[in-house]
Design an enzyme around this catalytic site. Structure first.
Site, PDB file in Angstrom:
ATOM      1  N   ASP A 127       0.832   6.473   4.638  1.00 17.75           N
ATOM      2  CA  ASP A 127       0.282   5.389   3.829  1.00 17.75           C
ATOM      3  C   ASP A 127       0.391   4.101   4.643  1.00 17.75           C
ATOM      4  O   ASP A 127       1.486   3.613   4.903  1.00 17.75           O
ATOM      5  CB  ASP A 127       1.072   5.273   2.517  1.00 17.75           C
ATOM      6  CG  ASP A 127       0.519   4.208   1.576  1.00 17.75           C
ATOM      7  OD1 ASP A 127      -0.327   3.400   2.007  1.00 17.75           O
ATOM      8  OD2 ASP A 127       0.953   4.181   0.414  1.00 17.75           O
ATOM      9  N   SER A 146       1.114   1.136  -7.026  1.00 18.97           N
ATOM     10  CA  SER A 146       1.172   0.038  -6.072  1.00 18.97           C
ATOM     11  C   SER A 146       1.858  -1.176  -6.690  1.00 18.97           C
ATOM     12  O   SER A 146       2.979  -1.096  -7.173  1.00 18.97           O
ATOM     13  CB  SER A 146      -0.246  -0.273  -5.581  1.00 18.97           C
ATOM     14  OG  SER A 146      -0.242  -1.110  -4.462  1.00 18.97           O
ATOM     15  N   HIS A 201      -3.127   5.496   0.218  1.00 14.38           N
ATOM     16  CA  HIS A 201      -2.365   4.701  -0.739  1.00 14.38           C
ATOM     17  C   HIS A 201      -2.753   4.989  -2.192  1.00 14.38           C
ATOM     18  O   HIS A 201      -2.172   4.406  -3.105  1.00 14.38           O
ATOM     19  CB  HIS A 201      -2.605   3.201  -0.442  1.00 14.38           C
ATOM     20  CG  HIS A 201      -1.718   2.274  -1.187  1.00 14.38           C
ATOM     21  ND1 HIS A 201      -0.339   2.306  -1.103  1.00 14.38           N
ATOM     22  CD2 HIS A 201      -2.020   1.250  -2.049  1.00 14.38           C
ATOM     23  CE1 HIS A 201       0.175   1.356  -1.872  1.00 14.38           C
ATOM     24  NE2 HIS A 201      -0.818   0.709  -2.459  1.00 14.38           N
TER      25      HIS A 201
END
Length: 271
Positions: A224, A102, A252
């Site tokens: 996602d 991320s 995610h």
């Protein structure tokens, strides 16, 4: 590395753990917002036989030294990139495989731009250079959405965590995964979490991608809500020579929900 950032300082500040093959190529794992290195526990061991695995916590999170958290330093992703470079220098790492989830993917991008000679590969798991839609760019959220999300976090962090963990995890049939993510969020100091959230969701690193020269693998989940497919495709298009792998995983956090898919994709890329 700053003069004060000795090995002992870096180890304590970021709760650094080194395991695996001492003679292996270094592989540094960086966790995402509100979490800790424990998020990699299902993936990192798969590389321990061949790689020198380096795990750490972002300053202010996990088992890091909270007293080292400087709101001025960590008011942008640059401060976190500095920490990565401190770790690389303190442990004398070369040809690093950086695995970032991320927002940590962009930290790795920034670190590689400052010291490209230290990095051999970037593995970007569910990355996003910007979460807010902007013209033709589809980041997944409108500005009002992010403002509301941040206001909710400011007002009631624990309530925000309980609400957002299932959304981020994206696997409603496996509530234990959302529970774990929520527990990670709840263990983070709310003051740190609030600032880190603003830095994460308001950053714009799109212009940095074109300057990346380190070989890169982009791992994108098929479904996602935080970093949709359009974002993974954008990152792939902007980093010249990068490889995009679409994982059938949903959510995610594929390194928790589908670790075997993540392991296989990384192994095949590095092979």
């Amino acid at each position: 590395m700053t003069p004060a950032a000795t090995l002992a300082t870096v180890e304590r500040r970021n709760n650094v753990r080194v395991l695996g093959n001492p003679a292996g190529r270094p592989m540094v794992f960086a966790h995402g917002f509100g979490c800790s290195q424990e998020m990699w526990r299902l993936v990192a061991p798969a590389f321990a036989a061949d790689y020198r695995v380096v795990l750490y916590d972002h300053t202010g999170e996990g088992g890091s030294d909270l007293s080292e958290y400087d709101p001025a330093k960590y008011d942008s992703l640059d401060g976190y990139a500095d920490d990565i470079l401190d770790i690389v220098a303190a442990y004398e790492l070369e040809d690093v495989v950086f695995v970032g989830h991320s927002v940590s993917g962009m930290m790795g991008v920034l670190a590689s731009l400052r010291a490209p000679e230290s990095f051999g590969a970037l593995i970007l798991v569910s990355p996003s250079p910007r979460y807010i839609n902007d013209g033709d760019y589809i980041g997944g959220f409108e500005k009002a959405d992010i403002d509301g999300l941040l206001d909710s976090l400011d007002a009631n962090y624990l309530g925000w965590s309980a609400t957002m963990a299932p959304v981020i995890m994206g696997n409603p049939e496996r509530p234990e995964l959302s529970d774990e993510l929520n527990a990670q969020f709840c263990a983070t100091d709310p003051v740190v979490a609030r600032q880190f959230a603003r830095v994460t969701f308001l950053s714009d690193n799109r212009d940095d991608l074109a300057d990346v020269t380190t070989p890169a693998l982009v791992l994108q989940c098929a479904d996602d809500l935080i970093a949709p497919v359009t974002v993974g495709q954008y990152v792939h298009a902007e980093i010249a020579g990068s490889t995009l792998v679409m994982l059938p995983a949903t959510g995610h956090v594929p390194h928790l929900s589908a670790p075997d898919q993540v392991i296989t994709a990384i192994q095949e890329y590095l092979a």
